[in-house]
Scaffold this active site. Structure first.
Site, PDB file in Angstrom:
ATOM      1  N   HIS A 101      -2.729  23.148  18.099  1.00 46.46           N
ATOM      2  CA  HIS A 101      -3.476  23.550  19.291  1.00 46.46           C
ATOM      3  C   HIS A 101      -2.747  24.765  19.865  1.00 46.46           C
ATOM      4  O   HIS A 101      -1.522  24.873  19.718  1.00 46.46           O
ATOM      5  CB  HIS A 101      -3.444  22.494  20.387  1.00 46.46           C
ATOM      6  N   ASP A 104       0.358  23.879  21.716  1.00 48.67           N
ATOM      7  CA  ASP A 104       1.460  23.282  20.944  1.00 48.67           C
ATOM      8  C   ASP A 104       2.496  24.334  20.591  1.00 48.67           C
ATOM      9  O   ASP A 104       3.661  24.009  20.361  1.00 48.67           O
ATOM     10  CB  ASP A 104       0.982  22.709  19.595  1.00 48.67           C
TER      11      ASP A 104
END
Ligand code: XLS
Ligand code: NI
Ligand code: NI
Length: 438
Positions: A101, A104
């Protein structure tokens, strides 16, 4: 840059009898099964979020594992240390893909321009790391569920400003996915659903989600993204009712809004069971609709009603999964371990044990599924089960060329009640056990 996972060697295949905890028992990358190498059947991916970010925090307590990698969390130095750790980890395991993501890979700033600058910087760093390795991106996605701005949803939000923010994140995440050569782009509808119909216009929200997806497809194609878009169905959690409940629901949604040519399913095992289905049911429904794209390989707990994201160890399940995958001719995506260590498994070594377990579970599942197919008894049974349709009338029914009146005439001529042949479930379950343990 110094080694992070010290004392962990490159993990090798040593065969089923090894007692070495840091070796594969079944995953033998170059072994050929049904004409293809194991590594080609099983494009494994590391999930950035669980492996490099999550550190054991749950609703009742803080981190148990140290994922600072000797830096200060929330800094770009930490973001880079995660890249270093991730690449060392993947190389030691022989994993060729990762999924991420946006949030992340960098700490998010309040101003999206600054977040995007950080994303550019970190993906330059990741690209640099990719050089000289065979590591690639499996899929990217935008996290549109953690930040409080998404409390009422992203595509389904009541706020035009939040909708724009979601669009901006998708736009950037698509650019990053293309930059990193990603095979796919995922939409998991984290907050796309509702808590109560008292305050929710379902039709309005679903139309807006579809518009966001349509814009994503248009933009993705315009910047050279040729991969698949994926919907990852999930019935609940975090919302009480999520719109992408299961594969059948998501496929219906995609068809309704004309998105079915660009999207496939990313099926997560634990989401399937939360929906009251088996993992293989979700795979079969996707496959027969030509939409089996990718897999989030994990496992739930039959006693718990939430997404426990455990590493898969159930070989019966992985065998049935691989049976579906082989029958479908493989995936366009791969096997992303959307799974995390249990909270008390908090050492670096545990991270490796978890991936070795998951990879071995799917390797053994692949071996057993291939044996089931080569054995042929299940296929032969299913074919025979429908054999009455091989006759002239059956063929006419299959071709959609009969009428109710014509069939009713035939029934009227029978005089006795027809009896179909046995389904033989228990016998067939025994066949599976013969292959599994014989
Ligand atoms: C959560 C989902 C999530 C997606 C990616 O339940 O599985 O991790 O895979 O957003
Ligand atoms: Ni999940
Ligand atoms: Ni997932």
């Amino acid at each position: 840059m110094s080694e992070i996972f010290k004392n962990i060697p490159k993990i090798q295949y040593e065969g089923a009898s090894t007692k070495n905890p840091l070796a594969f028992r079944y995953y033998d990358a170059d072994r050929v099964i049904m004409g293809k190498k194991m590594s080609e059947h099983l494009p494994f991916a590391m999930a950035w979020w669980h492996n490099l970010c999550a550190a054991g925090t749950d609703m009742f307590g803080r981190d148990t594992a140290d994922k600072s990698f000797a830096t200060e969390k929330g800094t770009m130095a930490h973001a880079k240390a995660k890249v270093d750790a991730g690449f060392e980890f993947m190389q030691k395991l022989g994993i060729q893909y990762f999924c991420f993501h946006d949030v992340d890979i960098v700490p998010e700033a309040d101003d999206i321009n600054e977040t995007n600058r950080r994303l550019d910087e970190i993906t330059d760093y990741i690209l640099e790391k990719m050089k000289g390795t065979d590591i690639k991106c499996l899929w990217g996605t935008a996290n549109m569920f953690s930040n409080p701005r998404f409390m009422n949803g992203a595509g389904s939000t009541n706020s035009v400003d939040v909708y724009c923010f979601a669009a901006a994140q998708i736009k950037k995440a698509l650019e990053l996915t293309v930059k990193l050569g990603g095979r796919g782009y995922v939409f998991w509808g984290g907050r796309e659903g509702y808590e109560t119909l008292l305050n929710t216009d379902v039709k309005f929200e679903q139309e807006n989600i579809a518009s966001l997806m349509r814009m994503a497809v248009e933009y993705g194609r315009s910047i050279g993204f040729t991969g698949d878009f994926y919907i990852e169905p999930k019935p609940k959690e975090p919302m009480k009712h999520q719109y992408d409940f299961d594969a059948a629901t998501a496929i219906g949604f995609l068809r309704q809004y004309g998105l079915d040519k660009d999207f496939k399913m990313n099926i997560e095992a634990n989401h399937a069971t939360l929906a009251g289905h088996t993992f293989r049911h979700e795979l079969r429904i996707s496959a027969i609709n030509g939409m089996l794209g990718s897999i989030d390989a994990n496992q739930g707990d039959y006693l718990l009603g939430w997404d426990t994201d455990e590493f898969p160890y159930d070989v019966y399940e992985s065998t049935m999964c691989m049976y579906e995958v082989l029958k479908a001719g493989g995936l366009t995506g791969g096997f992303n371990f959307d799974a995390k260590n249990r909270r008390p498994s908090n050492t670096y070594e545990d991270m490796f044990h978890a991936y070795i377990l998951g990879m071995d579970t799917f390797a053994l599942g692949l071996i057993k599924a291939a044996e089931l197919i080569e054995d042929g008894e299940l296929d032969a049974f299913v074919e025979k089960k429908y054999e009455s349709f091989n006759g002239e009338l059956g063929q006419k029914i299959r071709a959609g060329k009969t009428t109710l009146a014509e069939l009713a005439d035939r029934a009227a001529q029978m005089r006795t009640c027809p009896v179909p042949a046995s389904g033989r479930q228990e016998y067939l379950e025994g066949v599976v056990n013969r292959i599994m343990f014989g």
